[in-house]
Design an enzyme around this catalytic site. Sequence first.
Site, mmCIF file in Angstrom:
data_model
loop_
_atom_site.group_PDB
_atom_site.id
_atom_site.type_symbol
_atom_site.label_atom_id
_atom_site.label_comp_id
_atom_site.label_asym_id
_atom_site.label_seq_id
_atom_site.Cartn_x
_atom_site.Cartn_y
_atom_site.Cartn_z
ATOM 1 N N ASP A 11 0.881 -1.157 0.000
ATOM 2 C CA ASP A 11 0.000 0.000 0.000
ATOM 3 C C ASP A 11 0.933 1.224 0.000
ATOM 4 O O ASP A 11 2.119 1.104 0.337
ATOM 5 C CB ASP A 11 -0.861 -0.047 1.274
ATOM 6 C CG ASP A 11 -1.667 1.215 1.466
ATOM 7 O OD1 ASP A 11 -2.331 1.647 0.512
ATOM 8 O OD2 ASP A 11 -1.617 1.788 2.576
ATOM 9 N N LEU A 12 0.415 2.380 -0.387
ATOM 10 C CA LEU A 12 1.272 3.577 -0.472
ATOM 11 C C LEU A 12 1.139 4.462 0.776
ATOM 12 O O LEU A 12 2.081 4.600 1.560
ATOM 13 C CB LEU A 12 0.893 4.363 -1.730
ATOM 14 C CG LEU A 12 1.612 5.690 -1.944
ATOM 15 C CD1 LEU A 12 3.098 5.486 -2.198
ATOM 16 C CD2 LEU A 12 0.988 6.439 -3.138
ATOM 17 N N ASP A 13 -0.067 5.050 0.914
ATOM 18 C CA ASP A 13 -0.288 6.016 1.999
ATOM 19 C C ASP A 13 -0.254 5.320 3.360
ATOM 20 O O ASP A 13 -1.065 4.443 3.622
ATOM 21 C CB ASP A 13 -1.645 6.709 1.804
ATOM 22 C CG ASP A 13 -1.692 7.524 0.502
ATOM 23 O OD1 ASP A 13 -0.752 8.276 0.258
ATOM 24 O OD2 ASP A 13 -2.674 7.390 -0.252
ATOM 25 N N THR A 19 1.114 10.400 3.943
ATOM 26 C CA THR A 19 0.352 11.452 3.251
ATOM 27 C C THR A 19 -0.932 11.791 4.008
ATOM 28 O O THR A 19 -1.609 12.744 3.650
ATOM 29 C CB THR A 19 -0.037 10.990 1.836
ATOM 30 O OG1 THR A 19 -0.477 9.649 1.946
ATOM 31 C CG2 THR A 19 1.128 11.097 0.878
ATOM 32 N N LYS A 47 -8.697 6.634 6.251
ATOM 33 C CA LYS A 47 -7.483 5.922 5.836
ATOM 34 C C LYS A 47 -7.815 4.682 4.999
ATOM 35 O O LYS A 47 -8.615 3.859 5.401
ATOM 36 C CB LYS A 47 -6.649 5.526 7.055
ATOM 37 C CG LYS A 47 -5.956 6.740 7.645
ATOM 38 C CD LYS A 47 -4.934 6.372 8.701
ATOM 39 C CE LYS A 47 -4.247 7.644 9.172
ATOM 40 N NZ LYS A 47 -3.449 7.421 10.379
ATOM 41 N N SER A 116 -2.504 0.504 -4.438
ATOM 42 C CA SER A 116 -2.996 1.682 -3.719
ATOM 43 C C SER A 116 -4.344 2.155 -4.234
ATOM 44 O O SER A 116 -4.631 2.041 -5.426
ATOM 45 C CB SER A 116 -1.969 2.817 -3.873
ATOM 46 O OG SER A 116 -2.520 4.040 -3.444
ATOM 47 N N ALA A 117 -5.150 2.715 -3.343
ATOM 48 C CA ALA A 117 -6.452 3.283 -3.730
ATOM 49 C C ALA A 117 -6.286 4.655 -4.374
ATOM 50 O O ALA A 117 -7.211 5.182 -4.981
ATOM 51 C CB ALA A 117 -7.325 3.423 -2.487
ATOM 52 N N LYS A 147 -10.880 -0.996 -1.666
ATOM 53 C CA LYS A 147 -10.645 -1.856 -0.501
ATOM 54 C C LYS A 147 -11.808 -1.622 0.469
ATOM 55 O O LYS A 147 -12.240 -0.492 0.595
ATOM 56 C CB LYS A 147 -9.323 -1.475 0.179
ATOM 57 C CG LYS A 147 -8.101 -1.599 -0.733
ATOM 58 C CD LYS A 147 -6.875 -0.976 -0.067
ATOM 59 C CE LYS A 147 -5.695 -0.920 -1.036
ATOM 60 N NZ LYS A 147 -4.523 -0.231 -0.501
ATOM 61 N N GLU A 171 0.177 -3.395 4.611
ATOM 62 C CA GLU A 171 -0.961 -2.475 4.725
ATOM 63 C C GLU A 171 -1.063 -1.814 6.097
ATOM 64 O O GLU A 171 -0.813 -2.454 7.104
ATOM 65 C CB GLU A 171 -2.251 -3.283 4.533
ATOM 66 C CG GLU A 171 -2.966 -3.066 3.244
ATOM 67 C CD GLU A 171 -3.529 -1.674 3.008
ATOM 68 O OE1 GLU A 171 -3.612 -0.867 3.937
ATOM 69 O OE2 GLU A 171 -3.900 -1.408 1.864
ATOM 70 N N ASP A 172 -1.482 -0.543 6.110
ATOM 71 C CA ASP A 172 -1.655 0.142 7.399
ATOM 72 C C ASP A 172 -3.127 0.328 7.775
ATOM 73 O O ASP A 172 -3.424 0.722 8.892
ATOM 74 C CB ASP A 172 -0.997 1.531 7.369
ATOM 75 C CG ASP A 172 -1.759 2.487 6.481
ATOM 76 O OD1 ASP A 172 -2.024 2.131 5.320
ATOM 77 O OD2 ASP A 172 -2.119 3.581 6.956
#
Length: 209
Positions: A11-13, A19, A47, A116-117, A147, A171-172
């Site tokens: 995942d990115l953020d 971010t 999130k 990522s979303a 997601k 994933e966070d």
Amino acid sequence: MLEHMKGAIFDLDGVIVDTAKYHFLAWRSLAEELGFEFTEEHNERLKGVSRMRSLDILLEIGGRDFGEAEKLAMAEKKNRLYVEYISRLDETELLPGVKEYLSSLRARNVGIALGSASKNAVFILDKLNIAGLFDVVVDGNKVSQAKPDPEVFETACRELGLEPQDCVVFEDAEAGVAAGKAAGMRVVGIGKPEVLKEADRVVTGLHEL
Ligand code: BG6
Ligand code: MG
């Protein structure tokens, strides 16, 4: 579980870069314009959630409702402000251990994907100067289901040419952990074990791995 993986899907953020603080500032500014308060605690609910779903949650918090066209215009306005913030991103904002971990996977020939979303994912990877570390990038422009639907991770796995059981998701967000599990993958949660209960293992960041 990490020794045998053939593919790693990030995942990115919240995993690669924080971010969330910029999303928060941009959403708060929209809420202010609409005349209600939007706190960091409220922001937790956004999130991992897509842009339009985030707007719906924000409007629900403010007790406001609008038509589709107005909502699209609001989401665009929020995004313009958000993009202004992330235009100033650089390598110094990479979360601890990201570069080292991705490089170590590369050295082991593990396939590396982004799942990522965000529709701003490619822009962010370029700003952070790490686009070249990913074999595959699947972002909010490529998938139709957000997601916790597994689509983003299933697509990344397919593009890596692997099977779900060979992939590990990082994933966070709760919705993201659920998406990884629904895709039949093992999931490393980044954050707190009491929040990311479904994850197979939880660490505070990639620097721990
Ligand atoms: C996710 C974030 O990665 O991307 C969410 O965790 C965000 O908070 C979503 O809403 C969509 O991002 P963007 O950049 O397309 O508005
Ligand atoms: Mg995230």
